[in-house]
Design a protein around this motif. Structure first.
Motif, mmCIF file in Angstrom:
data_model
loop_
_atom_site.group_PDB
_atom_site.id
_atom_site.type_symbol
_atom_site.label_atom_id
_atom_site.label_comp_id
_atom_site.label_asym_id
_atom_site.label_seq_id
_atom_site.Cartn_x
_atom_site.Cartn_y
_atom_site.Cartn_z
ATOM 1 N N ALA A 98 0.826 -1.204 0.000
ATOM 2 C CA ALA A 98 0.000 0.000 0.000
ATOM 3 C C ALA A 98 0.862 1.256 0.000
ATOM 4 O O ALA A 98 0.546 2.247 -0.667
ATOM 5 N N ALA A 99 1.971 1.229 0.738
ATOM 6 C CA ALA A 99 2.865 2.389 0.812
ATOM 7 C C ALA A 99 3.496 2.705 -0.535
ATOM 8 O O ALA A 99 3.866 3.843 -0.798
ATOM 9 N N GLY A 127 1.973 2.785 -3.197
ATOM 10 C CA GLY A 127 0.960 3.379 -4.042
ATOM 11 C C GLY A 127 0.324 2.402 -4.990
ATOM 12 O O GLY A 127 -0.242 2.781 -6.019
ATOM 13 N N ASN A 128 0.375 1.101 -4.657
ATOM 14 C CA ASN A 128 -0.139 0.077 -5.553
ATOM 15 C C ASN A 128 -1.645 -0.076 -5.375
ATOM 16 O O ASN A 128 -2.152 -0.111 -4.255
ATOM 17 N N SER A 129 -2.344 -0.201 -6.473
ATOM 18 C CA SER A 129 -3.806 -0.323 -6.429
ATOM 19 C C SER A 129 -4.266 -1.759 -6.592
ATOM 20 O O SER A 129 -5.433 -2.008 -6.880
#
Length: 611
Positions: A132-133, A135-137
């Motif tokens: 998550a850190a 920036g993965n979706s």
């Protein structure tokens, strides 16, 4: 979707920069029931008429996920779907799963696209936070937490009795004092057991290793919450002593436990290897069942319990927990039907039917009404009433401070790299490089693992070469000594191997000379080791294998010796794995498998995580 909420203090942080892509081993995925030579499953999701739910999970949960999947099929949650759904677990380490999701989520390693995962369940939410850190979706926002396991110390039963445990509590402070005492076990009434040694995993790649260094700071500060950066700084001397007792920093707990298991099964005193191992309670459960690396147990496989079990010690300061999240991926290959079925499976994981399965696989249920005593009990070294204190997750800056501190205070190392440059190293590895070029790239890429105060040297061996310092068949590529600011010079020397003459394989002679040399150079207070890379079998040595093994077994670890461990890398299909494994085992080291030569860089990184 109903979800179990996260109620535990867990080592997790959104911004652990030091944990980024230093993941331990290569990106190898194992599918239960596959053929080892082709990695092709006998039956896959396409052979099933139901919606496939591929669950990528850590190895110790593969068998658990299989049973949970079977139970799910008969559950009300599955029936409510209207169409059937089948769970197919695959094994990928937590760090490697995170690495794929961060860097290239559309290319799961060595898998046909039909095996791309629907659900990801690493050992700890630290890995989910890391993705998550970045920036993965590719992740659904809210994980489900369905089970947990505390971080404990596993101590051989005879040693636990010598420490009067469990009648007497043991703390991190006690362990620190045992390590600090120069008399070692002699101060505890067992002079033949040598120094008090611990096994820890590298906190840059291991949730367990990270939990331990944070708990060290909790112990030194005498806190059970609100740990600060100042507390970490003030704990430096305490933590430095703790690090001084490390035999080496294992890349995985499973490798450490396998070495201990093999030593005890072979009749070797466990104290000659380690006195206490930091590990998850579920790993201790599987070790005592006879599965030290928590591998996927195949149908019909018989497990042999160790001759001496490990006892779980729950330090009085408290424990951190691995919280084992599960999350449905939001990746393009996950269909709407899979997302719906995945949500139903997540809901099932919180039911009483699912929670009652967990203790059979060494995990604690979150449903406290489930009776765990039939599986988690003294017979497997576990006390289900402990730990009594849960240590909460520190803030991100505190975790970063602990990792930065560890880099400075970790036990220093002295490593001699010995590289096979025989003729077969000219063989291609399938990506445009030869084996030697792959080995060179891997060795150079890991130089940043070392500090300027570490000692390092590089030798090469083949026939019809010689040097004044080492004699026939061996040449020093870089003289052993303090690294200082010489990383670039060492890297350049290693790269020059590409121009070397390459002939026979005097493997045993090279090991013999290197071992004698390192016994002379070894220092107390360092991790003294040889890293041996070979792609073949011995063809040209004057010493026999039997004589070599006798030599290696003569030097055992005790309070007054400086042991040298040999870590071997079996490179490619031609490497003699049995021999390399016996060489490693005889010194308390480990063998690392690089059967797929394209993975050599990852495997070398895995080896270097020990130092």
């Amino acid at each position: 979707m109903a979800r179990l909420r996260h109620t535990l203090g867990m080592v997790a942080t959104v911004a652990i920069s030091s944990l980024l892509l230093a993941s331990c081993a290569g990106l190898e995925v194992n599918i239960p029931g596959t053929d080892d030579t082709t990695n092709a499953p006998a039956a896959g999701p396409s052979d099933d008429d139901c919606t496939p739910l591929i669950v990528a999970t850590s190895s110790e949960k593969v068998n658990l996920m299989e049973e949970l999947g079977t139970a799910f099929k008969e559950s009300p949650e599955a029936e409510a779907l209207g169409t059937c759904a089948s769970v197919f677990p695959i094994n990928i380490s937590s760090g490697n799963g995170a690495k794929v999701l961060i860097t290239n989520p559309s290319t799961w390693p060595e898998l046909d696209p039909e095996w791309y995962p629907t659900i990801w369940s690493p050992a700890s939410s630290v890995w989910v936070d890391r993705v998550a850190a970045a920036g993965n979706s590719n992740l659904v926002a809210d994980p489900t937490y369905f089970t947990h396991t505390p971080i404990v110390f596993g101590i051989p039963e005879s040693m636990a009795r010598a420490l009067d445990y469990p009648s007497k509590d043991i703390s991190y402070a006690d362990l620190e004092s045992y390590i600090a005492d120069e008399k070692g076990w002699a101060a505890l009434g067992k002079p033949l057991w040598g120094s008090f040694k611990i096994a820890k995993t590298n906190p840059n790649t291991s949730t367990t290793g990270l939990s331990v260094i944070l708990t060290q700071a909790y112990s030194a500060s005498k806190k059970d919450k609100d740990l600060t950066v100042e507390d970490v700084k003030a704990a430096e001397d305490f933590s430095r002593t703790f690090e001084s007792g490390a035999i080496h920093y294992g890349d995985t707990t499973g490798n450490v436990l396998t070495t201990l298991y093999n030593a005890t099964q072979g009749g070797t005193e466990g104290s000659s290897y380690v006195s206490a191992v930091a590990l998850e309670e579920t790993s201790l459960f599987w070790y005592n069942k006879g599965n030290p690396d928590s591998h996927t147990v195949q149908p019909g496989e018989q497990l042999t319990p160790p001759k001496e079990k490990l006892v779980a010690v729950y330090p009085t300061e408290g424990s951190m927990w691995s919280d084992n999240p599960a999350v449905v991926l939001n990746s393009p290959w996950v269909t709407a039907e899979q997302k719906t079925a995945g949500a139903a499976f997540m809901q099932f994981l919180g039911t009483k039917a699912a929670q009652e399965i967990l203790p059979n696989y060494g995990f604690r249920p979150l449903d406290e009404t489930v009776d765990v005593s039939g599986s988690l009990n003294a017979s497997v070294g576990i006390d289900p009433a402990k730990p009594t204190v849960t240590l909460p997750k520190p803030e991100a800056d505190v975790v970063s401070a602990a990792l930065d501190q560890w880099t400075q205070i970790r036990k220093p190392s002295a490593v001699l790299e010995v590289i096979d440059i025989s003729g077969s190293m000219d063989d291609p590895i399938g990506d445009g490089r030869t084996k030697l070029e792959g080995a060179i790239d891997g060795a150079v890429s890991t130089l940043n693992n070392f500090r300027s105060t570490d000692h390092i040297g590089v030798w090469a061996f083949t026939t019809r070469i010689e040097s004044e310092e080492l004699g026939e068949n061996l040449v020093p590529i870089y003289d052993f000594g303090p690294l200082k600011g010489n990383k670039e010079a060492i890297g350049s020397a290693i790269k020059d191997l590409i121009y070397s003459n390459r002939r026979g394989t005097p493997l045993y002679d090279a090991v013999s000379v290197a071992y004698d040399y390192m016994l002379e150079e070894a220092e107390e207070g360092r991790i003294n080791a040889i890293v041996l890379l070979s792609d073949g079998s011995d063809t040209d040595s004057s010493i026999s294998l039997d004589s070599l093994l006798v030599k290696l077994n003569q030097k055992t670890e005790g309070s007054n010796s400086s042991p040298v461990r040999i870590f071997t890398i079996a490179y490619g299909d031609g490497a003699d794995r049995d021999v390399l494994n016996r060489i490693s085992q005889s010194t308390g080291g480990q063998m690392f498998d690089a059967s797929d030569p394209k993975r050599i860089q990852d495997v070398i990184q895995s080896v270097m995580n020990n130092f």
